[in-house]
Design an enzyme around this catalytic site. Structure first.
Site, short mmCIF file in Angstrom:
data_model
loop_
_atom_site.label_atom_id
_atom_site.label_comp_id
_atom_site.label_asym_id
_atom_site.label_seq_id
_atom_site.Cartn_x
_atom_site.Cartn_y
_atom_site.Cartn_z
N ARG A 105 -30.21 5.47 -84.18
CA ARG A 105 -30.07 6.79 -83.54
C ARG A 105 -29.16 6.60 -82.34
NH1 ARG A 105 -34.59 11.24 -82.01
NH2 ARG A 105 -34.21 11.58 -84.22
N CYS B 8 -37.15 21.19 -87.29
CA CYS B 8 -37.20 19.72 -87.33
C CYS B 8 -38.14 19.14 -86.29
CB CYS B 8 -35.79 19.15 -87.21
SG CYS B 8 -35.03 19.41 -85.59
N ARG C 27 -40.42 13.28 -93.70
CA ARG C 27 -39.53 12.28 -93.12
C ARG C 27 -39.89 10.90 -93.66
NH1 ARG C 27 -36.82 13.27 -88.36
NH2 ARG C 27 -35.81 11.29 -88.89
N HIS D 67 -27.75 14.94 -88.59
CA HIS D 67 -29.12 14.40 -88.69
C HIS D 67 -29.49 14.38 -90.17
CE1 HIS D 67 -32.93 13.04 -87.53
NE2 HIS D 67 -33.39 14.07 -86.86
N ASP E 283 -33.53 25.23 -84.53
CA ASP E 283 -33.67 23.97 -83.81
C ASP E 283 -33.73 24.33 -82.33
OD1 ASP E 283 -33.71 21.26 -83.17
OD2 ASP E 283 -31.54 21.00 -83.36
N GLN F 43 -33.16 13.96 -91.57
CA GLN F 43 -33.98 15.16 -91.41
C GLN F 43 -33.76 16.12 -92.57
OE1 GLN F 43 -36.24 16.04 -88.71
NE2 GLN F 43 -36.79 17.48 -90.33
N1 CP Z 1 -36.93 15.69 -85.80
C1 CP Z 1 -36.74 14.52 -85.16
O1 CP Z 1 -35.78 13.78 -85.40
O2 CP Z 1 -37.74 14.22 -84.29
P1 CP Z 1 -37.67 13.04 -83.21
O3 CP Z 1 -36.52 13.35 -82.28
O4 CP Z 1 -39.01 13.06 -82.51
O5 CP Z 1 -37.44 11.75 -83.94
#
Ligand code: CP
Length: 327
Positions: A102, A265, A293, A129, A225, A132
């Site tokens: 990430r 998400c 996920r 992402h 989001d 997701q």
């Molecule tokens: N949706 C998501 O990626 O959550 P986090 O940022 O908590 O990993």
């Protein structure tokens, strides 16, 4: 054999996306049957930004695949500041079987993949992402039965990574993707063009609009989001005003199909991008989405290892049977 990576939603062909989602469904029903990381082999999971779902689902998923997750929190490694991405990749791929990252810049993920002989997975960048979206598409397909031809409306900050991934992944799945946000906060021309090209192959459709009602009309799935992404905290008051007309409320849901499902998400801010009534209501499938996920990423990891020629024969046989059959 070429190593396969998953850096953006379009790194899977339409047919491969269906195969990974089939595998995810099968692995959800058979959580410990496929163990490509047994040994245990180590998977490195780097975070340059904070996380709850991504961190937990990758840690749990890697363990369930028979492996050992090595979670590296922000500031804990030399990556990107004391050591180049290329040199980090050269060291990592002699010691681990997967790299999950990430980070901020998509270019960093691309550089990591360029120098890695093991699969690299994007666990969120400023641009996309994609993990997701695998979970979201799995959840929508579980509830509605199909993806191709279904309409998906995304409202809010339409220039962020989630909007980009809804566009690309939805087009890849043959969906009618409608993205609504205020002028100046819409997806880039490059992302829209890429989504349109993929939609032309899959029978999907792409609409970009500033009118939330146009996006919502009869939609099968409605998504949003946070309006204030990581690093935008100083702009909070301004962004709350800017995106106010794009809130997912009961009134907004009245424009969607009666059977429409609601996606987010997470983390969510009740009363901002979505009302508590909708987020906690009967149309919400956000907890299935969050659970998926785990299943979708397990499927992705197993599939990438098989496609890269880096899985044992039992894993390859099971993955091939499950991806072809689904449930
Ligand atoms: N949706 C998501 O990626 O959550 P986090 O940022 O908590 O990993």
């Amino acid at each position: 054999m070429t190593t396969r990576h998953f850096l953006s939603d379009l790194d899977l062909s339409p047919e491969e996306l269906t195969r990974v989602l089939n595998l995810a469904d099968w692995m959800k029903a058979n959580p410990y049957a496929i163990a490509p990381l047994q040994g245990p082999q180590t998977a490195a999971v780097f975070f340059d930004k904070t996380s709850t779902r991504t961190r937990i689902s990758f840690a749990a998923g890697i363990a369930a695949l028979g492996g050992s997750p090595l979670i590296i929190s922000p500031g804990e490694s030399q990556l990107g500041h004391k050591e180049s991405i290329a040199d980090t990749a050269r060291v990592l791929d002699r010691q681990v079987s997967l790299i999950v990252w990430r980070t901020y810049e998509q270019a960093g993920l691309e550089e990591m993949a360029q120098f890695s002989s093991v699969p690299v997975i994007n666990a969120l960048s400023d641009d996309y992402h994609p993990c997701q979206l695998l979970a979201d598409l799995q959840a929508v397909r579980e509830k509605l039965g199909t993806l191709a031809g279904r309409s998906l409306a995304y409202l809010g900050d339409a220039a962020n990574n989630m909007a980009n991934s809804y566009l690309l992944a939805g087009a890849n799945a043959g969906m009618d993707v409608r993205i609504a946000g205020p002028q100046g906060h819409l997806p880039s021309r490059e992302v829209v063009r890429a989504a349109e090209e993929r939609a032309a192959q899959t029978g999907g459709r792409v609409t970009i609009t500033t009118d939330p009602a146009e996006a919502l009309q009869g939609a099968d799935a409605v998504a949003t989001d946070t309006w204030v992404s990581m690093g935008q905290e100083d702009e909070k008051a301004q962004r709350m005003r800017l995106f106010g007309d794009y809130q997912i409320s009961a009134g907004a849901m009245a424009l969607a199909a009666r059977h429409a499902v609601v996606l987010h998400c997470l983390p969510a801010y009740r009363g901002a991008e979505i009302t508590a009534e909708v987020l906690d209501g009967e149309q919400s499938i956000i907890w299935d989405e969050a659970e998926n996920r785990l299943h979708a990423q397990k499927a992705l990891m197993a599939w990438l290892l098989v496609e890269s020629g880096q899985a044992d024969q039992t894993t390859e046989r099971l993955v091939r049977e499950a991806e072809a059959a689904g449930l």
